[in-house]
Design an enzyme around this catalytic site. Structure first.
Site, PDB file in Angstrom:
ATOM      1  N   GLY A   1       0.852  -1.183   0.000  1.00 12.21           N
ATOM      2  CA  GLY A   1       0.000   0.000   0.000  1.00 12.21           C
ATOM      3  C   GLY A   1       0.899   1.249   0.000  1.00 12.21           C
ATOM      4  O   GLY A   1       1.451   1.609  -1.023  1.00 12.21           O
TER       5      GLY A   1
ATOM      6  N   HIS B   1       4.204  -6.799 -11.168  1.00  8.03           N
ATOM      7  CA  HIS B   1       4.367  -6.336  -9.791  1.00  8.03           C
ATOM      8  C   HIS B   1       3.865  -7.322  -8.739  1.00  8.03           C
ATOM      9  O   HIS B   1       4.408  -7.387  -7.637  1.00  8.03           O
ATOM     10  CB  HIS B   1       3.627  -5.010  -9.619  1.00  8.03           C
ATOM     11  CG  HIS B   1       3.726  -4.423  -8.246  1.00  8.03           C
ATOM     12  ND1 HIS B   1       4.917  -3.982  -7.706  1.00  8.03           N
ATOM     13  CD2 HIS B   1       2.777  -4.212  -7.283  1.00  8.03           C
ATOM     14  CE1 HIS B   1       4.710  -3.511  -6.481  1.00  8.03           C
ATOM     15  NE2 HIS B   1       3.417  -3.650  -6.198  1.00  8.03           N
TER      16      HIS B   1
ATOM     17  N   SER C   1       6.512  -4.393  -2.339  1.00  9.36           N
ATOM     18  CA  SER C   1       5.965  -3.091  -2.714  1.00  9.36           C
ATOM     19  C   SER C   1       6.218  -2.114  -1.561  1.00  9.36           C
ATOM     20  O   SER C   1       7.354  -1.976  -1.124  1.00  9.36           O
ATOM     21  CB  SER C   1       4.480  -3.242  -3.072  1.00  9.36           C
ATOM     22  OG  SER C   1       3.989  -2.094  -3.702  1.00  9.36           O
ATOM     23  N   TRP C   2       5.184  -1.400  -1.062  1.00 14.78           N
ATOM     24  CA  TRP C   2       5.391  -0.571   0.127  1.00 14.78           C
ATOM     25  C   TRP C   2       5.932  -1.419   1.279  1.00 14.78           C
ATOM     26  O   TRP C   2       6.699  -0.940   2.108  1.00 14.78           O
ATOM     27  CB  TRP C   2       4.094   0.119   0.544  1.00 14.78           C
ATOM     28  CG  TRP C   2       4.087   0.520   1.992  1.00 14.78           C
ATOM     29  CD1 TRP C   2       3.417  -0.094   3.016  1.00 14.78           C
ATOM     30  CD2 TRP C   2       4.800   1.605   2.595  1.00 14.78           C
ATOM     31  NE1 TRP C   2       3.671   0.535   4.217  1.00 14.78           N
ATOM     32  CE2 TRP C   2       4.518   1.595   3.984  1.00 14.78           C
ATOM     33  CE3 TRP C   2       5.662   2.586   2.090  1.00 14.78           C
ATOM     34  CZ2 TRP C   2       5.048   2.515   4.866  1.00 14.78           C
ATOM     35  CZ3 TRP C   2       6.199   3.517   2.980  1.00 14.78           C
ATOM     36  CH2 TRP C   2       5.895   3.479   4.354  1.00 14.78           C
TER      37      TRP C   2
ATOM     38  N   ASP D   1       7.517  -5.002 -13.944  1.00 14.32           N
ATOM     39  CA  ASP D   1       6.790  -4.315 -12.877  1.00 14.32           C
ATOM     40  C   ASP D   1       6.631  -2.843 -13.270  1.00 14.32           C
ATOM     41  O   ASP D   1       7.615  -2.115 -13.409  1.00 14.32           O
ATOM     42  CB  ASP D   1       7.580  -4.437 -11.572  1.00 14.32           C
ATOM     43  CG  ASP D   1       6.820  -3.946 -10.349  1.00 14.32           C
ATOM     44  OD1 ASP D   1       5.901  -3.130 -10.508  1.00 14.32           O
ATOM     45  OD2 ASP D   1       7.178  -4.374  -9.240  1.00 14.32           O
TER      46      ASP D   1
END
Length: 326
Positions: free
Chosen positions: A29, A303, A105-106, A275
């Protein structure tokens, strides 16, 4: 539920072997929350697996998706430093000395920031879809670069923004951005509107942009993206962090002094070649700064963590660490 201060309680769940290697799953996120899929990257015979929902999202409370919430008040106590402190509180609560930290990711951003703040508490790192939260990365994805690859979804993303502030879909000059207009800032205004319909429309467009661009092979359904409660929490928290550059310096996570803090931590980096959400350049720069970490490129992945080649490499990484530390 674990109280972490500031009126916040975070949801967490533990699965697997109670005597196994502790491993914490750090979701993306920010604002994405966790799902049962979080457990699937770990052998439950070898690992004591911990997943948790970061402040304001998932099953943590209060939620920024609540229409009655004072969203500004809730977001004021939602920063990278707060999330690092929450992870430490959870580790202490579970009486864990050191744990394997797994983030994509985050989640890779927060995992790196956590490891640099508490290197003595990290047994190993597994990082996927590297996101260093630099302005260049945000500009590529939210201010036009990725729109060249997904123009039909880009048009939908632009649909929430006032017409005079967005490039026209049929612009003969091929623009994806109007000079001087930051679409992250435009969405910040929409997501904090007093009109709930404006908030939910902007949140859906923000969330679906990511949901539809995360896979190399676009799925029929983009997971939780498109569900109102998820969309509002995801969009509001993610946008809050992006407007504030994650409350860290641009390039801070790559600074030699910070890389030196984690240089000796065993680590595996897995990056999808295609990605678009977190393009490979960031993973490559992290690899160059930190060659001690294993670096794997999934040449048939975008991704998402559940794409076959990426998922297989992530499972192989945790299996290898299970043999090493078990």
């Amino acid at each position: 539920m674990l109280p972490v201060g500031d009126g916040q309680e975070i949801f967490y769940e533990v699965a697997g072997n109670p005597d196994g290697i502790p491993a914490v799953f750090v979701h993306g996120g920010p604002g994405g929350g966790t799902s049962r899929q979080s457990f699937c990257f770990f052998d439950p015979r070898a690992y004591r697996i911990i997943r948790f929902d970061q402040r304001g999202c998932g099953r943590s409370t209060p939620s920024v998706a609540d229409p009655a919430a004072d969203v500004d008040e809730l977001l004021e106590v939602n920063t990278t430093a707060h999330l690092i402190a929450d992870m430490e509180r959870l580790r202490t609560h579970l009486n864990i000395d050191r744990w394997l930290v797994f983030g994509g990711s985050w989640g890779s951003t927060l995992s790196l920031a956590y490891a640099q703040a508490h290197p003595d508490k990290v047994l190993a790192l597994v990082l996927r879809g590297i996101f260093l939260l630099r302005k260049t990365e945000l500009d590529f994805y939210y201010n036009g670069g990725a729109g060249h690859i997904f123009p039909e979804y880009w048009d939908e993303f632009l649909g929430a923004v006032d017409e005079h502030l967005r490039p026209a879909a049929d612009d003969i000059h091929g623009r994806t951005r109007i000079d001087g207009v930051d679409l992250i800032e435009q969405y910040h205004r929409l997501l904090h509107s007093s009109d709930w319909d404006t908030v939910t429309d902007a949140a859906r467009r923000w969330s679906m942009w990511e949901g539809l661009t995360s896979h190399l092979d676009i799925p029929h359904t983009p997971g939780d993206h498109g569900q109102q409660a998820f969309d509002v929490a995801f969009a509001r928290i993610e946008n809050h962090y992006f407007v504030n550059h994650a409350f860290i310096g641009d390039g801070q996570l790559l600074e030699p002094g910070n890389i030196d803090k984690i240089r000796d931590i065993p680590a595996v980096i897995v990056q999808g070649r295609y990605d678009v959400v977190c393009p490979m350049k960031s993973a490559w720069q992290l690899h160059r700064a930190w060659p001690e970490a294993e670096f794997h490129v999934s040449d048939r992945s975008g991704h998402a963590a559940d794409e076959a080649q990426t998922a297989a490499r992530l499972v192989a990484a945790t299996d290898n660490f299970a043999r090493r530390f078990g």
